[in-house]
Design an enzyme around this catalytic site. Structure first.
Site, short mmCIF file in Angstrom:
data_model
loop_
_atom_site.label_atom_id
_atom_site.label_comp_id
_atom_site.label_asym_id
_atom_site.label_seq_id
_atom_site.Cartn_x
_atom_site.Cartn_y
_atom_site.Cartn_z
N SER A 115 0.83 -1.21 0.00
CA SER A 115 0.00 0.00 0.00
C SER A 115 0.86 1.26 0.00
O SER A 115 2.01 1.25 0.43
CB SER A 115 -0.90 0.02 1.23
OG SER A 115 -1.65 -1.17 1.30
N1 SAH Z 1 -0.72 -4.71 4.07
C1 SAH Z 1 -0.04 -5.10 2.87
C2 SAH Z 1 -0.88 -4.84 1.65
C3 SAH Z 1 -1.06 -6.08 0.87
S1 SAH Z 1 -2.20 -5.99 -0.46
C4 SAH Z 1 1.34 -4.47 2.78
O1 SAH Z 1 1.71 -3.68 3.63
O2 SAH Z 1 2.05 -4.80 1.88
C5 SAH Z 1 -3.59 -6.84 0.21
C6 SAH Z 1 -3.38 -8.27 0.55
O3 SAH Z 1 -4.66 -8.77 0.95
C7 SAH Z 1 -2.95 -9.18 -0.60
O4 SAH Z 1 -1.74 -9.79 -0.27
C8 SAH Z 1 -4.08 -10.20 -0.74
O5 SAH Z 1 -3.64 -11.50 -1.05
C9 SAH Z 1 -4.68 -10.14 0.65
N2 SAH Z 1 -6.05 -10.66 0.74
C10 SAH Z 1 -7.11 -10.48 -0.08
N3 SAH Z 1 -8.19 -11.14 0.38
C11 SAH Z 1 -7.81 -11.74 1.55
C12 SAH Z 1 -8.45 -12.57 2.51
N4 SAH Z 1 -9.72 -12.94 2.38
N5 SAH Z 1 -7.75 -12.99 3.57
C13 SAH Z 1 -6.44 -12.65 3.75
N6 SAH Z 1 -5.78 -11.88 2.87
C14 SAH Z 1 -6.43 -11.42 1.79
#
Ligand code: SAH
Length: 278
Positions: A115
């Site tokens: 993000s």
């Molecule tokens: N907080 C992260 C952002 C990752 S992007 C950072 O700092 O890099 C969002 C993430 O949410 C992705 O890796 C995706 O695989 C995950 N995601 C989407 N749906 C999800 C679910 N139901 N349970 C767990 N993770 C999920």
């Protein structure tokens, strides 16, 4: 994730190390040596292409990033300090490290992104204003949905008693584990491989819940696992269904009566919240 680089720094960094460091002394110009070894030439070129802040003075580049975020409206000093302390470039591929301190989301593989720092800051600032966080002076017990590469979990760990973060993609769950262990944060963040839509009832209730992926609505499990006085911040499909907005839910308790109060905030753009694991 970066590999094969200089050993990573110990974490957390002492805050007095966060001030910009003086620029390296100018080196005398090297004499032209036509037969210089190619590999050496490539290394020199790479060094010149890297921003001055990556490497020895990356704390300085981070400081400039947070100062920019402050000018753009980030107010909570504790969030500012946390963003200044976490080396974001350690969470992205080496080839992208040069962009790590720009306010931009970056690919982390598997169709997902880390993000934008401004959005991480904004969401955590909203969490810090929840009732329990205000009472405790910190975030307390946090549930994060969507670990990704672990960057936001690391920032949360600076401000919370405990962070539990769930990821549904196994390779990213493992990447986050490696990233956090390298920063010696493995003990403060518990990583779970699973479907975050279900939350983690066994470890709840949580004072703060934060989602890094957005769905059509907020899963019931998250609301059920939000502690009295707790606050949830998540992206969600806006009414009308075409864009996403940030949603804040407060679990208020007044005169012994509990209620959930939902407020809508600014538009955002997050990857979709999916079900099941891969
Ligand atoms: N907080 C992260 C952002 C990752 S992007 C950072 O700092 O890099 C969002 C993430 O949410 C992705 O890796 C995706 O695989 C995950 N995601 C989407 N749906 C999800 C679910 N139901 N349970 C767990 N993770 C999920």
């Amino acid at each position: 994730m970066s590999t094969g680089e200089a050993p990573r720094r110990r974490f957390p960094l002492p805050l007095d190390k966060l001030s910009p460091q003086p620029a390296a002394k100018a080196q005398p110009r090297e004499l032209l040596r036509p037969q210089r070894h190619l590999q050496q030439a490539a290394q020199d070129a790479a060094r010149q292409a890297a921003p001055s802040g990556l490497g020895m003075d990356s704390a300085g580049v981070r400081l400039r990033m947070v100062q920019r975020l402050q000018r753009e409206g980030l107010k909570d000093e504790r969030v500012v300090q946390a963003l200044a302390a976490v080396p974001r470039h350690e969470f992205v591929d080496t080839a992208l490290a040069i962009q790590a301190y720009e306010d931009t989301s970056l690919p982390i593989g598997h169709g997902q992104t880390i993000s934008k720092p401004s959005v991480v800051g904004r969401m955590i600032e909203l969490l810090m204003a929840g009732a329990n966080a205000r009472a405790q002076g910190q975030l307390g017990r946090v549930l994060e949905i969507g670990t990704g590469c672990g960057y936001q979990a690391a920032v949360l760990a600076c401000l919370a008693r405990q962070v539990l973060s769930i990821e549904r993609l196994k390779p990213l769950h493992e990447k986050a584990r490696a990233n956090l262990e390298a920063l010696r944060l493995g003990g403060r963040v518990r990583l779970i491989y699973g479907d975050g839509r279900l939350g983690h009832a066994g470890a709840g209730p949580f004072d703060a819940i934060i989602a890094a992926a957005g769905g059509e609505d907020l899963p019931e499990a998250w609301l059920a696992q939000l502690a009295p006085g707790g606050r949830l911040v998540a992206p969600m499909l806006a009414p009308g269904g075409r864009s996403q907005v940030l949603v804040v839910v407060d679990h208020l308790v007044e005169a012994g009566v509990s209620r959930l109060v939902r407020t809508l905030h600014e538009p955002v753009l997050f990857v979709p919240l999916k079900s099941g694991v891969l």
